[in-house]
Design an enzyme around this catalytic site. Sequence first.
Site, short mmCIF file in Angstrom:
data_model
loop_
_atom_site.label_atom_id
_atom_site.label_comp_id
_atom_site.label_asym_id
_atom_site.label_seq_id
_atom_site.Cartn_x
_atom_site.Cartn_y
_atom_site.Cartn_z
CB SER A 24 -7.40 -13.22 4.91
OG SER A 24 -8.03 -14.72 5.23
CG ASN A 107 -4.81 -24.28 -1.75
OD1 ASN A 107 -5.45 -23.45 -0.99
ND2 ASN A 107 -4.04 -25.21 -2.64
CG HIS A 153 -8.05 21.87 -27.95
ND1 HIS A 153 -7.13 19.75 -27.94
CD2 HIS A 153 -8.85 21.08 -29.07
CE1 HIS A 153 -7.08 19.12 -29.01
NE2 HIS A 153 -7.66 19.60 -29.50
CB SER A 284 -17.18 25.23 3.48
OG SER A 284 -16.19 26.35 4.50
CE LYS A 290 -17.47 27.09 -1.37
NZ LYS A 290 -15.56 26.23 -0.81
CG ASN A 292 -17.94 22.83 -1.07
OD1 ASN A 292 -17.95 24.29 -2.28
ND2 ASN A 292 -17.10 22.35 -0.17
CD GLU A 297 -14.69 18.85 -5.00
OE1 GLU A 297 -14.12 18.08 -3.87
OE2 GLU A 297 -14.45 19.77 -5.23
CE1 TYR A 324 -4.41 -19.29 -2.25
CE2 TYR A 324 -3.02 -20.63 -0.97
CZ TYR A 324 -4.16 -19.46 -1.87
OH TYR A 324 -4.60 -18.81 -0.72
CD GLN A 329 -5.47 -15.02 3.18
OE1 GLN A 329 -5.31 -15.67 3.49
NE2 GLN A 329 -4.28 -13.78 3.91
#
Length: 448
Positions: A24, A107, A153, A284, A290, A292, A297, A324, A329
Amino acid sequence: MSKKLWGGRFNKPTDPSVEEFTRSIQYDYKLAKYDILGSVVHVEILGKARYLKPKEVSKIQAALFKIGEGKFLPDGSYEDVHSQIQDSLEQKVGELALKLHTARSRNDQVVFATKVYCKDKLAEVAALGEGVVSALKSLAKANRDVIMPGFTHMQHAQPMYLKDYLGAYAMMLENVIDKVKIAASDIKLTMGAGAVAGTPIDAKYYNVSMDKYAKKLGLGLTGLKLEPTKNSIYTVSDRGFVAEALNVTAIIATHLSRFAEDLIIWSTKEFDFIDIDEAFCTGSSLMPQKKNADALEMIRGCAGRLYGNRMGFLVVIKGLPLSYNRDMQLDKEPLFDSFETVIKELKVLKGLVRTLKFNKDKIESQLDDESLYATDIVYYLVNKGVAFKTAHAIVGKLVKYSIDNGIEIKSMTDHELYRFSDKFKSKEIVRLFDPKVSVESKKSIKRN
Ligand code: ARG
């Protein structure tokens, strides 16, 4: 050469496929400072409990602080961050480093480090969140007179103040920031669990205040207090604090995703309500015109990723027997990702909100839509004693008549209006089609 923290009972080397699969270090190196803090504290405890002489305490602590200086560079050959730090210590103080692991286990160590990490990141998220809230409030103040169509709505509903719209997001964020702070203060830092059954060190030695060490390691946390574990099995097994961190970050991401979507829609040619500063947009490669809203987003989309982190983690933990298990992990990557993502989102949004411009003429032009005032006409009748449902039905018919015949309500004569209700007076009706009159007639909003 990497060294393992175990191996005495093994005759064979670990298969490389297992090493690669279980390691890890490639992500948990992010816990280095928090793990070093735990080790420094543990050394103090070992000193108090006379497992280490005072000179040994200061020697190991000085070496640990050295390891914690600057950026911690992960060495991919180690199993995890704990192993790399231990080995670095051995290189610095030799055999003495072998005493560090007295009365502890990874642990317990990994829970401590992850808890301090969470406290640190939750504090950062709360501070950045407050930055966005204050940016929203300044924007609201700068546009305090702007009235816009309110939507339900996604259809025109009723006129509303832009400042209230922005204030709604500020309040959503404030609510979750409160939860972030509670999540941080709910995390209690303990030691003494060992691997699962506790340690031979008396609980009284585990009462340590850690601020001086945290400061030396460059951590911005204060008020850190270590307590003895009340239940060692709980300490090494519980990951509720991780779930909570993944939860509050997911809630923030939800609010930000909705805000991002509103801004994206408002920035379209069709709406043209806002102008997003160029510094917060991208272009773009094919279409030169463009501009954007990619950052927004991404914020809209990242909420999905944070739900995935939260759900994926909960599924890993569900059904795990105490105490544990290595499955645990797998909490790190989703946890780190959720914090890192939400921190980036908040940083982007603060700047974007601060530079946002509203196209007031375009917004105002939308307020000519008569349908926005239909509810005000209902209240007009209610104030003249008509039952709400009856008034609602009358105005519904009136609106339909207006649409079908292409006649504006405000240009209707008394004679025309009487066909719907004898309470109507054209002179009074005309006055209702005023955005300011409409928003100011709502008394239920308690504005500061
Ligand atoms: N890297 C491990 C984790 O994140 C540390 C604990 C390993 N403990 C063990 N007994 N194998 O959970």
